[in-house]
Scaffold this motif. Structure first.
Motif, PDB file in Angstrom:
ATOM      1  N   ARG A  19       0.824  -1.211   0.000  1.00 11.25           N
ATOM      2  CA  ARG A  19       0.000   0.000   0.000  1.00 11.25           C
ATOM      3  C   ARG A  19       0.857   1.259   0.000  1.00 11.25           C
ATOM      4  O   ARG A  19       0.617   2.187  -0.775  1.00 11.25           O
ATOM      5  CB  ARG A  19      -0.909  -0.016   1.227  1.00 11.25           C
ATOM      6  N   ALA A  20       1.846   1.332   0.858  1.00 10.62           N
ATOM      7  CA  ALA A  20       2.646   2.552   0.970  1.00 10.62           C
ATOM      8  C   ALA A  20       3.468   2.803  -0.290  1.00 10.62           C
ATOM      9  O   ALA A  20       3.560   3.938  -0.777  1.00 10.62           O
ATOM     10  CB  ALA A  20       3.553   2.475   2.194  1.00 10.62           C
ATOM     11  N   VAL A  21       4.076   1.750  -0.842  1.00  8.80           N
ATOM     12  CA  VAL A  21       4.890   1.905  -2.050  1.00  8.80           C
ATOM     13  C   VAL A  21       4.012   2.287  -3.233  1.00  8.80           C
ATOM     14  O   VAL A  21       4.378   3.152  -4.038  1.00  8.80           O
ATOM     15  CB  VAL A  21       5.673   0.614  -2.344  1.00  8.80           C
ATOM     16  N   THR A  22       2.846   1.646  -3.342  1.00 10.62           N
ATOM     17  CA  THR A  22       1.914   1.989  -4.417  1.00 10.62           C
ATOM     18  C   THR A  22       1.526   3.462  -4.343  1.00 10.62           C
ATOM     19  O   THR A  22       1.535   4.186  -5.344  1.00 10.62           O
ATOM     20  CB  THR A  22       0.650   1.116  -4.337  1.00 10.62           C
ATOM     21  N   LEU A  23       1.195   3.912  -3.151  1.00  8.48           N
ATOM     22  CA  LEU A  23       0.819   5.309  -2.956  1.00  8.48           C
ATOM     23  C   LEU A  23       1.968   6.244  -3.310  1.00  8.48           C
ATOM     24  O   LEU A  23       1.778   7.272  -3.982  1.00  8.48           O
ATOM     25  CB  LEU A  23       0.395   5.520  -1.506  1.00  8.48           C
ATOM     26  N   ALA A  24       3.180   5.903  -2.878  1.00 10.80           N
ATOM     27  CA  ALA A  24       4.348   6.748  -3.158  1.00 10.80           C
ATOM     28  C   ALA A  24       4.615   6.840  -4.651  1.00 10.80           C
ATOM     29  O   ALA A  24       4.944   7.918  -5.176  1.00 10.80           O
ATOM     30  CB  ALA A  24       5.567   6.204  -2.425  1.00 10.80           C
TER      31      ALA A  24
ATOM     32  N   VAL B 118       3.413   8.727   3.927  1.00  6.22           N
ATOM     33  CA  VAL B 118       3.632   9.046   2.512  1.00  6.22           C
ATOM     34  C   VAL B 118       2.717  10.190   2.084  1.00  6.22           C
ATOM     35  O   VAL B 118       3.138  11.092   1.351  1.00  6.22           O
ATOM     36  CB  VAL B 118       3.403   7.802   1.631  1.00  6.22           C
ATOM     37  N   TRP B 119       1.461  10.160   2.554  1.00  7.04           N
ATOM     38  CA  TRP B 119       0.558  11.264   2.259  1.00  7.04           C
ATOM     39  C   TRP B 119       1.139  12.582   2.772  1.00  7.04           C
ATOM     40  O   TRP B 119       1.108  13.602   2.079  1.00  7.04           O
ATOM     41  CB  TRP B 119      -0.801  11.034   2.921  1.00  7.04           C
TER      42      TRP B 119
END
Length: 320
Positions: free
Chosen positions: A147-152, A250-251
């Motif tokens: 989730r975090a890498v996708t968002l970044a 990340v947001w």
């Protein structure tokens, strides 16, 4: 943190271009040491060196990014190929026009040949931007890892597309140039990266960003490299705080990065040097840092106390 590469692996044309650019950076570095010519106030091989390094990083990043996509593989591959071809054309123009001919490439309309080079460069840049935008849209519809890498990666692509678009501000005639054009004069140079001062004046070492006026290259550069920085931050956040908290951080990081991009663009358009900010710029920077650091601290503190922050209205972007 889980990232799965597709069976076809890294995008080969982009990977080849990344290695090509790395090799050409060595050539440009040698030229910087052996060739004492100067163009627009800077060593003539400095610009080719900066571009080859930047292109190597950009092509390598996109090559890996396209290896973790799943949907529309043919379209994705084609867009990657457009970027690869565009980067090769652009660096060829830079080496021929600047390194070999010793003439400006961007903004140059001195002769018909110079104008032709400028036009080809412009169409190449628009093609690169369009292909990157298409890749960004495709990335929004699929998971690219955890989730975090996708968002970044998604937010990094969005900011990169904006950063690329900011480069188009440089081709707009300055007020003085527009006045001359309106008067019927033919100008050798139309556009420029400096604001309020002529190109080629005093600048920061290596980067050559103006120290006497605004410089549109600064937000352009910062925007483009969000695609590298935000994913790297996401990995650090995951290792330190875990996947769930990392996504929220990340947001925060992306919001702060976007705010900095806006601030640097505003500063440049006001003809203000990066190293000489006025009180308005410093005040805006202070609020931006306070908001970013404060938000990050709040996320970490709430996570430690077992209290999750309010879910973002943009959660679709992070979850896919």
């Amino acid at each position: 943190m889980k990232i799965t590469v597709t069976p076809q692996g890294w995008h080969r044309p982009l990977l080849v271009v990344a290695f090509l650019m790395a090799g050409l950076s060595v050539v440009a570095a040698a030229g910087l040491m052996l060739d004492d010519r100067v163009l627009v106030g800077a060593p003539i091989w400095l610009k080719p060196l900066k571009f080859t390094i930047s292109f190597a990083i950009y092509a390598g990043t996109l090559s890996w990014l396209l290896s973790v996509t799943r949907r529309a593989p043919r379209t994705t591959w084609a867009m990657g190929a457009v970027v690869a071809a565009g980067l090769v054309i652009e660096i060829a123009l830079i080496f021929v026009q600047i390194g070999y001919r010793g003439r400006m490439l961007h903004f140059n309309q001195s002769t018909p040949l110079d104008t032709d080079f400028t036009i080809v460069m412009a169409f190449t840049i628009y093609a690169l931007w369009g292909a990157t935008l298409a890749i960004t849209i495709l990335a929004m519809t699929q998971r690219l890892g955890g989730r975090a890498v996708t968002l970044a990666l998604r937010l990094g692509l969005v900011i990169t597309v904006i950063g690329l678009a900011l480069g188009m501000l440089m081709v707009k005639p300055t007020a003085e140039q527009q006045a001359a054009i309106d008067a019927g004069q033919h100008l050798a140079i139309v556009g420029g990266h400096s604001v309020g001062v002529p190109d080629g004046g005093p600048g920061l070492p290596f980067l050559t960003w103006s120290t006497t006026g605004g410089d549109l290259r600064i937000p352009h550069f910062i925007g483009i490299h969000a695609l590298q920085l935000l994913p790297l931050l996401s990995i650090l956040f995951i290792r330190r705080f875990g996947e769930r908290v990392a996504g929220r951080l990340v947001w925060v990081a992306a919001s702060g990065y976007a705010g900095m991009l806006v601030l640097l663009t505003w500063q440049a358009l006001r003809a203000q040097p990066l190293v000489r900010p006025d009180w308005a710029t410093l005040t805006a920077l202070g609020f931006l840092l306070l908001a970013t650091v404060g938000s990050g601290y709040a996320v970490i503190r709430r996570a430690k106390h077992g209290r999750g922050p309010v879910e973002s209205v943009f959660v679709f972007v992070g979850k896919g």
